[in-house]
Motif scaffolding. Sequence first.
Motif, mmCIF file in Angstrom:
data_model
loop_
_atom_site.group_PDB
_atom_site.id
_atom_site.type_symbol
_atom_site.label_atom_id
_atom_site.label_comp_id
_atom_site.label_asym_id
_atom_site.label_seq_id
_atom_site.Cartn_x
_atom_site.Cartn_y
_atom_site.Cartn_z
ATOM 1 N N VAL A 41 0.818 -1.246 -0.048
ATOM 2 C CA VAL A 41 0.040 -0.067 0.094
ATOM 3 C C VAL A 41 0.937 1.446 0.062
ATOM 4 N N GLU A 42 2.127 1.301 0.960
ATOM 5 C CA GLU A 42 2.640 2.303 0.887
ATOM 6 C C GLU A 42 3.500 2.710 -0.565
ATOM 7 N N ALA A 43 3.822 1.661 -1.017
ATOM 8 C CA ALA A 43 4.449 1.623 -2.345
ATOM 9 C C ALA A 43 3.663 2.183 -3.543
ATOM 10 N N GLY A 44 2.399 2.398 -3.161
ATOM 11 C CA GLY A 44 1.450 2.708 -4.421
ATOM 12 C C GLY A 44 1.114 1.733 -5.381
ATOM 13 N N VAL A 45 0.992 0.611 -5.007
ATOM 14 C CA VAL A 45 0.695 -0.549 -6.174
ATOM 15 C C VAL A 45 -0.501 -0.314 -6.796
ATOM 16 N N GLU A 46 -1.611 0.654 -6.458
ATOM 17 C CA GLU A 46 -2.667 0.962 -7.220
ATOM 18 C C GLU A 46 -2.623 1.778 -8.324
ATOM 19 N N ARG A 47 -1.145 2.161 -8.560
ATOM 20 C CA ARG A 47 -0.711 3.030 -9.587
ATOM 21 C C ARG A 47 -0.829 2.079 -10.926
ATOM 22 N N LEU A 48 -0.977 0.877 -10.707
ATOM 23 C CA LEU A 48 -0.824 -0.214 -11.794
ATOM 24 C C LEU A 48 -2.164 -0.118 -12.633
ATOM 25 N N ALA A 49 -3.200 0.281 -12.031
ATOM 26 C CA ALA A 49 -4.527 0.275 -12.585
ATOM 27 C C ALA A 49 -4.849 1.439 -13.383
ATOM 28 N N ALA A 50 -3.704 2.508 -13.238
ATOM 29 C CA ALA A 50 -4.150 3.840 -14.101
ATOM 30 C C ALA A 50 -4.181 3.671 -15.615
ATOM 31 N N ASP A 51 -3.457 2.565 -16.221
ATOM 32 C CA ASP A 51 -3.535 2.159 -17.591
ATOM 33 C C ASP A 51 -4.387 1.006 -17.814
ATOM 34 N N GLY A 52 -5.525 0.748 -16.912
ATOM 35 C CA GLY A 52 -6.255 -0.285 -17.258
ATOM 36 C C GLY A 52 -5.527 -1.656 -17.310
ATOM 37 N N ARG A 53 -6.489 -2.541 -17.275
ATOM 38 C CA ARG A 53 -5.878 -4.120 -17.040
ATOM 39 C C ARG A 53 -5.117 -4.624 -18.030
ATOM 40 N N PRO A 54 -4.038 -5.231 -17.708
ATOM 41 C CA PRO A 54 -3.013 -5.583 -18.700
ATOM 42 C C PRO A 54 -3.712 -7.140 -19.328
ATOM 43 N N ARG A 55 -2.985 -7.347 -20.576
ATOM 44 C CA ARG A 55 -3.539 -8.730 -21.055
ATOM 45 C C ARG A 55 -3.264 -9.777 -20.565
ATOM 46 N N ALA A 56 -2.021 -9.899 -19.827
ATOM 47 C CA ALA A 56 -1.680 -10.925 -18.977
ATOM 48 C C ALA A 56 -0.828 -10.577 -18.062
ATOM 49 N N ILE A 57 -0.641 -11.224 -16.778
ATOM 50 C CA ILE A 57 0.163 -11.081 -15.845
ATOM 51 C C ILE A 57 1.280 -12.303 -15.858
ATOM 52 N N VAL A 58 2.478 -11.850 -15.834
ATOM 53 C CA VAL A 58 3.768 -12.796 -15.880
ATOM 54 C C VAL A 58 4.420 -12.664 -14.683
ATOM 55 N N VAL A 59 4.482 -13.549 -13.709
ATOM 56 C CA VAL A 59 5.413 -13.328 -12.541
ATOM 57 C C VAL A 59 6.628 -14.208 -12.754
ATOM 58 N N VAL A 60 7.479 -13.307 -12.467
ATOM 59 C CA VAL A 60 8.842 -14.160 -12.816
ATOM 60 C C VAL A 60 9.754 -14.395 -11.111
ATOM 61 N N GLY A 61 10.301 -15.440 -11.039
ATOM 62 C CA GLY A 61 10.938 -15.530 -9.592
ATOM 63 C C GLY A 61 11.393 -16.872 -9.481
ATOM 64 N N MET A 62 12.162 -17.172 -8.680
ATOM 65 C CA MET A 62 12.916 -18.840 -8.332
ATOM 66 C C MET A 62 12.691 -18.763 -6.878
ATOM 67 N N GLY A 63 12.491 -20.359 -6.799
ATOM 68 C CA GLY A 63 12.352 -20.669 -5.320
ATOM 69 C C GLY A 63 10.845 -20.038 -4.758
ATOM 70 N N VAL A 64 11.050 -19.471 -3.487
ATOM 71 C CA VAL A 64 10.058 -19.013 -2.951
ATOM 72 C C VAL A 64 9.479 -17.875 -3.804
ATOM 73 N N ALA A 65 10.139 -17.349 -4.341
ATOM 74 C CA ALA A 65 9.589 -16.110 -5.049
ATOM 75 C C ALA A 65 8.847 -16.417 -6.329
ATOM 76 N N GLY A 66 9.081 -17.697 -6.806
ATOM 77 C CA GLY A 66 8.103 -18.293 -7.841
ATOM 78 C C GLY A 66 6.811 -18.477 -7.229
ATOM 79 N N LEU A 67 6.799 -19.149 -5.997
ATOM 80 C CA LEU A 67 5.556 -19.455 -5.529
ATOM 81 C C LEU A 67 4.628 -18.377 -5.309
ATOM 82 N N ALA A 68 5.056 -17.288 -5.290
ATOM 83 C CA ALA A 68 4.252 -15.921 -5.227
ATOM 84 C C ALA A 68 3.435 -15.905 -6.511
#
Length: 368
Positions: A41-68
């Motif tokens: 919330v403090e980082a302002g993730v709601e700003r991501l909605a300013a450009d509308g909904r993306p076509r797809a969400i791709v999460v990149v990460g390894m180990g526990v980060a990939g689990l996110a």
Amino acid sequence: MTWEPERLDDQGHLTEADPGAMLPAVAASAAHIRTGHRCAVEAGVERLAADGRPRAIVVVGMGVAGLAGDILAAVVGNGAPLPIVTVRSYQLPGWVGATDLVIAVSGSGDTEETLALAAQAVRRGCSLLAVGPAGSPLEAMAVQASGVFVPVPVTGPARAGLWLLSVPPIVAAAALRLVQADADLFERVARLLEDIAHRCRPSSESFINPGKSLALDLAETVPMIWGTSQVSAVAAYRLACQLAASAKYPALHGTLPEAGHHQVAAFDGPLAERDIFADTSGRTLRLVVLRDTEEHPQVTRRREAALRLAAERDVPVTELAAEGVHPLERIASLMALGDYASTYLALGYGVDPAAESAIAEVIARISP
């Protein structure tokens, strides 16, 4: 290394054999839920909605980060109006482009594969959300690309910081109206994890402690862990990962109905054969079923049939049921119990659950 179950109720041993303080780290999950939400919330993730909904969400990460990414997809569920994909490698799929949102997650902030994928996302013009420690190379990349960066205070083994890394993408998905996830939900999940922490506390004896009881079930067996839904499938994968990383103990994982088309055949194999007259059971198969409240009716039929078959083959079974209503509550409840069990299993074998020497050695051998 020998399995000594009496170690689980020896408070001195539980402290001395856990120099990396993995048990306290697991118990901090509730605090991590609250901190991850606040940081997002403090980082302002709601700003991501300013450009509308993306076509797809791709999460990149390894180990526990990939689990996110897996957790995000499970929490949003099958009704998602867009694909949510997790990438664990060095190369983004060719179709990823400027209309997509890439979420780069790293507990260290300098994971080689994650930085490579984030750089590709920037070059392709993707929107970028990054989650990791402040002052890290990942933050520098996100800031340079005018992306959104969520700084999270990951300390100790990254796998203990699962919720610090996993909550910010869920907050972002809520801002994009992909899932209902308000502050009240995260507080409910935190309270649920506090309750599980109380039940699984080290001073609670094995016969009433669900974390120790599950460790006792798993010890001296080859666990085959099945999920029955998207939610419990991610929890099954997490448990298998935690058994390897914390207890240095191998396990299989699968999901019904798919597991019923191949893994169930192990009920007829050598590890399902037990000598009931032997002093010890040896390394035998154990089926662990993680049940969710939202099972497809046919999955329920397959689960019931598989459990009957296991009983007929004398394969021991452990069933665990998810708690809560919201998918995030249910997945958190299953993962918490598995995190405790894997840690107690390590301590019962006299293994340091925080040690990661083999992982570090592999990384060192490929470093330039």
